[in-house]
Scaffold this motif. Structure first.
Motif, PDB file in Angstrom:
ATOM      1  N   TYR A   2       0.808  -1.215   0.000  1.00 15.43           N
ATOM      2  CA  TYR A   2       0.000   0.000   0.000  1.00 15.43           C
ATOM      3  C   TYR A   2       0.844   1.269   0.000  1.00 15.43           C
ATOM      4  O   TYR A   2       0.662   2.153   0.824  1.00 15.43           O
ATOM      5  CB  TYR A   2      -0.991  -0.009   1.172  1.00 15.43           C
ATOM      6  CG  TYR A   2      -2.045  -1.067   0.996  1.00 15.43           C
ATOM      7  CD1 TYR A   2      -3.098  -0.882   0.099  1.00 15.43           C
ATOM      8  CD2 TYR A   2      -1.978  -2.280   1.667  1.00 15.43           C
ATOM      9  CE1 TYR A   2      -4.051  -1.863  -0.095  1.00 15.43           C
ATOM     10  CE2 TYR A   2      -2.936  -3.269   1.473  1.00 15.43           C
ATOM     11  CZ  TYR A   2      -3.961  -3.049   0.595  1.00 15.43           C
ATOM     12  OH  TYR A   2      -4.911  -4.011   0.394  1.00 15.43           O
ATOM     13  N   TYR A   9      -5.916   2.843  -5.335  1.00 17.94           N
ATOM     14  CA  TYR A   9      -6.764   1.878  -4.605  1.00 17.94           C
ATOM     15  C   TYR A   9      -8.262   2.134  -4.847  1.00 17.94           C
ATOM     16  O   TYR A   9      -9.010   1.227  -5.199  1.00 17.94           O
ATOM     17  CB  TYR A   9      -6.431   1.958  -3.116  1.00 17.94           C
ATOM     18  CG  TYR A   9      -7.248   1.048  -2.236  1.00 17.94           C
ATOM     19  CD1 TYR A   9      -6.919  -0.287  -2.088  1.00 17.94           C
ATOM     20  CD2 TYR A   9      -8.365   1.538  -1.541  1.00 17.94           C
ATOM     21  CE1 TYR A   9      -7.678  -1.124  -1.276  1.00 17.94           C
ATOM     22  CE2 TYR A   9      -9.118   0.706  -0.725  1.00 17.94           C
ATOM     23  CZ  TYR A   9      -8.774  -0.616  -0.601  1.00 17.94           C
ATOM     24  OH  TYR A   9      -9.524  -1.438   0.203  1.00 17.94           O
ATOM     25  N   TYR A  18     -19.308   0.477  -0.828  1.00 22.23           N
ATOM     26  CA  TYR A  18     -19.136   1.117   0.481  1.00 22.23           C
ATOM     27  C   TYR A  18     -20.446   1.605   1.106  1.00 22.23           C
ATOM     28  O   TYR A  18     -20.684   1.350   2.290  1.00 22.23           O
ATOM     29  CB  TYR A  18     -18.098   2.245   0.403  1.00 22.23           C
ATOM     30  CG  TYR A  18     -16.686   1.735   0.302  1.00 22.23           C
ATOM     31  CD1 TYR A  18     -16.035   1.202   1.412  1.00 22.23           C
ATOM     32  CD2 TYR A  18     -16.006   1.755  -0.905  1.00 22.23           C
ATOM     33  CE1 TYR A  18     -14.752   0.709   1.330  1.00 22.23           C
ATOM     34  CE2 TYR A  18     -14.714   1.258  -1.011  1.00 22.23           C
ATOM     35  CZ  TYR A  18     -14.088   0.739   0.115  1.00 22.23           C
ATOM     36  OH  TYR A  18     -12.826   0.241   0.028  1.00 22.23           O
ATOM     37  N   ALA A  43      -7.485  -0.526  10.168  1.00 25.18           N
ATOM     38  CA  ALA A  43      -7.065  -0.801   8.785  1.00 25.18           C
ATOM     39  C   ALA A  43      -7.971  -0.014   7.845  1.00 25.18           C
ATOM     40  O   ALA A  43      -8.497  -0.540   6.870  1.00 25.18           O
ATOM     41  CB  ALA A  43      -7.096  -2.300   8.493  1.00 25.18           C
ATOM     42  N   ASP A  64      -4.424   3.034  10.489  1.00 26.55           N
ATOM     43  CA  ASP A  64      -3.844   2.184   9.444  1.00 26.55           C
ATOM     44  C   ASP A  64      -2.322   2.298   9.561  1.00 26.55           C
ATOM     45  O   ASP A  64      -1.808   3.267  10.108  1.00 26.55           O
ATOM     46  CB  ASP A  64      -4.291   2.660   8.054  1.00 26.55           C
ATOM     47  CG  ASP A  64      -4.156   1.576   6.990  1.00 26.55           C
ATOM     48  OD1 ASP A  64      -5.179   0.967   6.630  1.00 26.55           O
ATOM     49  OD2 ASP A  64      -3.016   1.329   6.524  1.00 26.55           O
ATOM     50  N   ASP A  90       0.068   0.049  13.885  1.00 29.25           N
ATOM     51  CA  ASP A  90      -0.077  -1.359  13.512  1.00 29.25           C
ATOM     52  C   ASP A  90      -1.234  -1.945  14.330  1.00 29.25           C
ATOM     53  O   ASP A  90      -1.181  -1.916  15.568  1.00 29.25           O
ATOM     54  CB  ASP A  90       1.248  -2.074  13.837  1.00 29.25           C
ATOM     55  CG  ASP A  90       1.266  -3.505  13.325  1.00 29.25           C
ATOM     56  OD1 ASP A  90       0.196  -4.149  13.310  1.00 29.25           O
ATOM     57  OD2 ASP A  90       2.354  -3.974  12.962  1.00 29.25           O
ATOM     58  N   ILE A  91      -2.243  -2.487  13.653  1.00 29.84           N
ATOM     59  CA  ILE A  91      -3.435  -2.947  14.384  1.00 29.84           C
ATOM     60  C   ILE A  91      -3.165  -4.196  15.238  1.00 29.84           C
ATOM     61  O   ILE A  91      -3.986  -4.565  16.053  1.00 29.84           O
ATOM     62  CB  ILE A  91      -4.643  -3.196  13.449  1.00 29.84           C
ATOM     63  CG1 ILE A  91      -4.330  -4.255  12.383  1.00 29.84           C
ATOM     64  CG2 ILE A  91      -5.105  -1.903  12.812  1.00 29.84           C
ATOM     65  CD1 ILE A  91      -5.558  -4.726  11.618  1.00 29.84           C
ATOM     66  N   MET A 106     -12.803  -3.290   8.168  1.00 29.96           N
ATOM     67  CA  MET A 106     -13.528  -3.764   6.999  1.00 29.96           C
ATOM     68  C   MET A 106     -12.608  -4.097   5.824  1.00 29.96           C
ATOM     69  O   MET A 106     -11.566  -3.472   5.623  1.00 29.96           O
ATOM     70  CB  MET A 106     -14.550  -2.709   6.558  1.00 29.96           C
ATOM     71  CG  MET A 106     -15.479  -2.222   7.673  1.00 29.96           C
ATOM     72  SD  MET A 106     -16.261  -3.538   8.652  1.00 29.96           S
ATOM     73  CE  MET A 106     -17.397  -4.232   7.462  1.00 29.96           C
TER      74      MET A 106
HETATM   75  C1  LIG Z   1      -7.808  -3.995   1.629  1.00 31.50           C
HETATM   76  S1  LIG Z   1      -7.329  -2.577   2.507  1.00 31.50           S
HETATM   77  C2  LIG Z   1      -8.866  -2.162   3.306  1.00 31.50           C
HETATM   78  C3  LIG Z   1      -8.954  -0.686   3.581  1.00 31.50           C
HETATM   79  C4  LIG Z   1     -10.308  -0.192   4.093  1.00 31.50           C
HETATM   80  N1  LIG Z   1     -10.700  -0.819   5.332  1.00 31.50           N
HETATM   81  C5  LIG Z   1     -11.385  -0.361   3.071  1.00 31.50           C
HETATM   82  O1  LIG Z   1     -12.438  -0.893   3.410  1.00 31.50           O
HETATM   83  O2  LIG Z   1     -11.193   0.064   1.921  1.00 31.50           O
HETATM   84  C6  LIG Z   1      -6.393  -3.258   3.844  1.00 31.50           C
HETATM   85  C7  LIG Z   1      -5.753  -2.192   4.707  1.00 31.50           C
HETATM   86  O3  LIG Z   1      -5.167  -2.860   5.823  1.00 31.50           O
HETATM   87  C8  LIG Z   1      -4.020  -2.118   6.194  1.00 31.50           C
HETATM   88  N2  LIG Z   1      -3.195  -2.973   7.057  1.00 31.50           N
HETATM   89  C9  LIG Z   1      -2.697  -4.194   6.770  1.00 31.50           C
HETATM   90  N3  LIG Z   1      -2.015  -4.689   7.821  1.00 31.50           N
HETATM   91  C10 LIG Z   1      -2.102  -3.736   8.809  1.00 31.50           C
HETATM   92  C11 LIG Z   1      -1.600  -3.656  10.127  1.00 31.50           C
HETATM   93  N4  LIG Z   1      -0.889  -4.646  10.679  1.00 31.50           N
HETATM   94  N5  LIG Z   1      -1.851  -2.533  10.835  1.00 31.50           N
HETATM   95  C12 LIG Z   1      -2.576  -1.520  10.303  1.00 31.50           C
HETATM   96  N6  LIG Z   1      -3.076  -1.543   9.056  1.00 31.50           N
HETATM   97  C13 LIG Z   1      -2.850  -2.642   8.309  1.00 31.50           C
HETATM   98  C14 LIG Z   1      -3.375  -1.763   4.871  1.00 31.50           C
HETATM   99  O4  LIG Z   1      -2.447  -0.714   5.000  1.00 31.50           O
HETATM  100  C15 LIG Z   1      -4.613  -1.399   4.056  1.00 31.50           C
HETATM  101  O5  LIG Z   1      -4.888  -0.029   4.135  1.00 31.50           O
END
Ligand SMILES: C[S@@+](CC[C@H](N)C(=O)[O-])C[C@H]1O[C@@H](n2cnc3c(N)ncnc32)[C@H](O)[C@@H]1O
Length: 244
Positions: A2, A9, A18, A43, A64, A90-91, A106
């Motif tokens: 990302y 995106y 959405y 995220a 995120d 970091d989640i 989501m």
């Molecule tokens: C498929 S996108 C989904 C974004 C948003 N929730 C949506 O619905 O469009 C996945 C997101 O998860 C984030 N992500 C992945 N691993 C993560 C982590 N360990 N901590 C925080 N964010 C994370 C990525 O940076 C990305 O923005």
């Protein structure tokens, strides 16, 4: 992950409806009797859910780990006149200074956590962050989708503005789908190429349900998207709702 992808995106997310997800999240709040004073969107990516929920009147924070995704989210929020706090974190180790009533994550956020142990750690931190009665809502790509639909297949999309090649490899031993993404984005008469490699872990509904109960949640349900029916066997997406 990302980085450059962040800036294209939203163009590639037309299939993830959405507004429909936002209405569904609100229905889940109603059904569970939750009237959240504050919500955290984990995220959150480019903030489509975060901003959509802010638009419905919820006080919301987006989190995120991708600075680029958050840049896009901030620009979108500002353009729509919302003053939303976006935090780069970091989640897996989520930490905030105040408890919250609702947490969303989501569109695959938890698939990016690559081991069950780390996922359970994340659930534990989320549980601590929620007020009693608080709710966690998330959706993930199902084991079936990651192993068999994306599986070890290659997908190609050639559009005028953005074309991509998406080569997947699913490893049954660690349940991880490696996705090699190559993008070609039109810039004048030329195309700019960039590449990213993503990894998503496939979880069964049983693994997730057990991990959620294990950290102390009182209830957990797994639904077919946009319904309150049990997820179908070959569902591509699973929705989980857990209440503290
Ligand atoms: C498929 S996108 C989904 C974004 C948003 N929730 C949506 O619905 O469009 C996945 C997101 O998860 C984030 N992500 C992945 N691993 C993560 C982590 N360990 N901590 C925080 N964010 C994370 C990525 O940076 C990305 O923005």
């Amino acid at each position: 992950m990302y980085r450059n992808f962040a800036y294209v995106y939203d163009n590639l997310m037309e299939d993830y409806n959405y507004p429909k997800w936002i209405n569904y999240i609100r229905k889940i709040f109603d059904r569970c009797g939750v009237v959240p004073n504050n919500v955290v969107d984990l995220a959150c990516g480019t903030g489509s859910i975060t901003i959509g929920l802010a638009d419905k009147g919820y006080a919301i924070t987006g989190i995120d780990q991708s600075a680029d995704m958050l840049n896009v989210a901030k620009q979108k929020a500002r353009a729509k006149g919302f003053d939303i706090q976006f935090i780069c974190q970091d989640i897996r180790y989520i930490m905030l200074h105040h408890p919250v009533d609702a947490i969303t994550c989501m569109c695959d956020g938890f698939n990016y956590i690559l081991s069950l142990q780390e996922l359970e750690e994340a659930f534990k931190n989320i549980y601590k962050l929620l007020n009693p009665g608080g709710i966690l809502i998330f959706d993930i790509s199902s084991y079936y989708k990651l192993s068999s639909i994306l599986g070890s297949n290659t997908m190609v999309d050639t559009d005028n503005e953005i074309s991509f090649i998406w080569q997947n490899h699913f490893d049954k031993s660690d349940k991880i789908c490696q996705m090699e993404l190559t993008f070609f984005v039109a810039k004048g008469d030329l195309y700019k190429r960039f590449d990213e490699v993503h990894f998503q872990r496939a979880y069964t509904r049983e693994e997730i349900t057990e991990a959620i109960y294990h950290v102390g949640f009182d209830s957990v349900s797994c639904y077919h998207p946009f319904t309150f029916d049990q997820a179908k066997k070959r569902a591509h997406r699973l929705v989980f709702v857990a209440q503290r």
